[in-house]
Write an enzyme that holds these catalytic residues in place. Structure first.
Site, mmCIF file in Angstrom:
data_model
loop_
_atom_site.group_PDB
_atom_site.id
_atom_site.type_symbol
_atom_site.label_atom_id
_atom_site.label_comp_id
_atom_site.label_asym_id
_atom_site.label_seq_id
_atom_site.Cartn_x
_atom_site.Cartn_y
_atom_site.Cartn_z
ATOM 1 N NE ARG A 197 -43.926 4.318 -84.778
ATOM 2 C CZ ARG A 197 -42.668 4.007 -85.106
ATOM 3 N NH1 ARG A 197 -41.835 4.947 -85.499
ATOM 4 N NH2 ARG A 197 -42.243 2.768 -85.037
ATOM 5 C CE1 TYR B 121 -23.390 30.295 -102.354
ATOM 6 C CE2 TYR B 121 -23.354 28.043 -101.512
ATOM 7 C CZ TYR B 121 -23.444 28.928 -102.579
ATOM 8 O OH TYR B 121 -23.589 28.459 -103.851
ATOM 9 C CG MET C 7 -26.824 21.105 -103.711
ATOM 10 S SD MET C 7 -27.797 21.591 -105.133
ATOM 11 C CE MET C 7 -28.837 22.874 -104.454
ATOM 12 C CE LYS D 5 -37.384 1.998 -89.086
ATOM 13 N NZ LYS D 5 -38.145 1.900 -87.838
#
Ligand code: PLP
Length: 366
Positions: A141, A262, A311, A44
């Site tokens: 689930r 940043y 990023m 998956k």
């Protein structure tokens, strides 16, 4: 036109993931040796970020019982790649998906009688459709609760167009709560031990590593196939399949007092050799690594991350390296720095970091 094409082909990727298919095979043989049960390889989420088609192709000749996928979209990718191993859908299906599932003979894991009845009616006039039942022993689930299981088995076995081939359950805390997990094993075993079905299955990676069962005969490893153990003491027996790499794009000496990245959370205390590297959270390198003592490997040495992950770029302190130049290869995680270490420092889990590696990262298969 000619020149332009040429430039494109020689431009190297900034960040890439090396996927080692022989490590994958090694991990599968360890699974087999350790558990001695049949195997559903869990593919998956793009085979945990490793590339679903390529991983499926590498494993298709391994006589696996199933490839486990999350959705019809993933199942289609395997079909289009001409994969022969039977495909198992790990979660509940939507009504509008079921016609295709029946046509493709994908194997659903049934959680409700309505789902079973719908498959039964869609499969009228055809060879019986193989299905499994999901049994909820504590995951919460999906699946039938213990009180409903036996009646569900009887009713599904009575449907003429379905063939009930297995019962599966799932372990929510095999790497966290031994007592609860042992209770799940005994509940599963006593509930299904008299069912004469081809497959009885309960264990994910942590379950198959750390628990034994005389009743189950199929295991569903995901993470450990990719070479990462959810339980640290087994790590040395596995080989990480993915190495996330990048390269140094710039090296400069910045003066004491200079800020890095940043927010300027990092202010240099002394003059520092700072390397800029072409990888960031846009590649899936967790931004949460910022300020948490993360390191990368350059020329065989660990170099500390400076300031926040941006990023597309990060900065690291390379003052301790005798030489560091633009173009130097960087290991973000792989063999020396495990993805588990990165995950821990970012307060994430390795499954999350691996599946978070973004599409722009070129996968290179070896
Ligand atoms: C994802 C998943 C697995 C594999 O889990 P790992 O911890 O990665 O081994 C097994 N079974 C089910 C039902 C799953 O959803």
């Amino acid at each position: 036109m000619q020149t332009r094409l040429k430039t494109e082909t020689i431009s190297p990727p900034r960040t890439w993931a090396e996927i080692n298919l022989s490590a994958l095979k090694h991990n599968l043989s360890f699974v087999r040796q350790h558990s001695e049960q049949q195997v559903m390889a869990v593919l998956k989420a793009g085979a945990y970020g490793h590339g679903i088609e390529q991983i499926a192709k590498a494993l298709d000749s391994e006589h696996l019982a199933y490839f486990g996928v999350a959705s019809v979209i993933e199942a289609r990718k395997l079909k289009n790649a001409k994969i022969q191993t039977p495909i198992y859908l790990l979660g509940p299906t939507f009504p509008e998906e079921r016609q295709e599932i029946v046509e493709q003979r994908w194997v659903a894991s049934i959680s409700t009688l309505e789902e079973a009845q719908h498959f039964n009616s869609l499969n009228r006039g055809c060879e019986k459709l193989v299905v499994h039942i999901t049994f909820d022993t504590g995951m919460g689930r999906g699946g039938f609760l213990p009180s409903a299981l036996h009646s569900a088995i009887d009713q599904i076995q009575a449907l003429p167009n379905l063939h009930l081939a297995g019962i599966g359950s799932h372990l929510p805390s095999a790497d966290e709560d031994r007592e609860f997990t042992l209770r799940q094993f005994s509940q599963f075993e006593s509930a299904v031990s008299n069912c004469k079905l081809e497959y009885l299955h309960l264990s994910n990676s942590a379950g198959l590593l750390d628990y034994q069962s005389k009743v189950t005969n199929l295991v569903r490893p995901g993470l450990m196939l990719y070479g990462i153990s959810p339980i640290a003491r087994y790590q040395e027996l596995l080989q990480p399949v993915m190495q996330l790499k990048s390269r140094v794009s710039l090296v400069r000496t910045l003066p004491a007092g200079h800020g890095i990245s940043y927010g300027r959370e990092t202010i240099l205390k002394q003059d520092t050799r700072v390397a800029t590297i072409g990888a960031g959270y846009g590649d899936g390198l967790p931004r949460a690594l910022s300020g948490n003592n993360a390191e990368v490997l350059i020329r065989g040495k660990r170099c500390p991350l400076l300031g926040r992950v941006t990023m597309d770029q990060i900065m690291v302190d390379v003052s301790k390296l005798p030489v560091c130049e633009p173009g130097d290869e960087v290991e973000l995680f792989g063999k020396q720095i495990l993805v588990s270490e990165i995950a821990k420092k970012a307060r994430m889990i390795p499954w999350e970091v691996l599946t978070g590696i973004t599409p722009r990262v070129t996968r290179i298969y070896q």
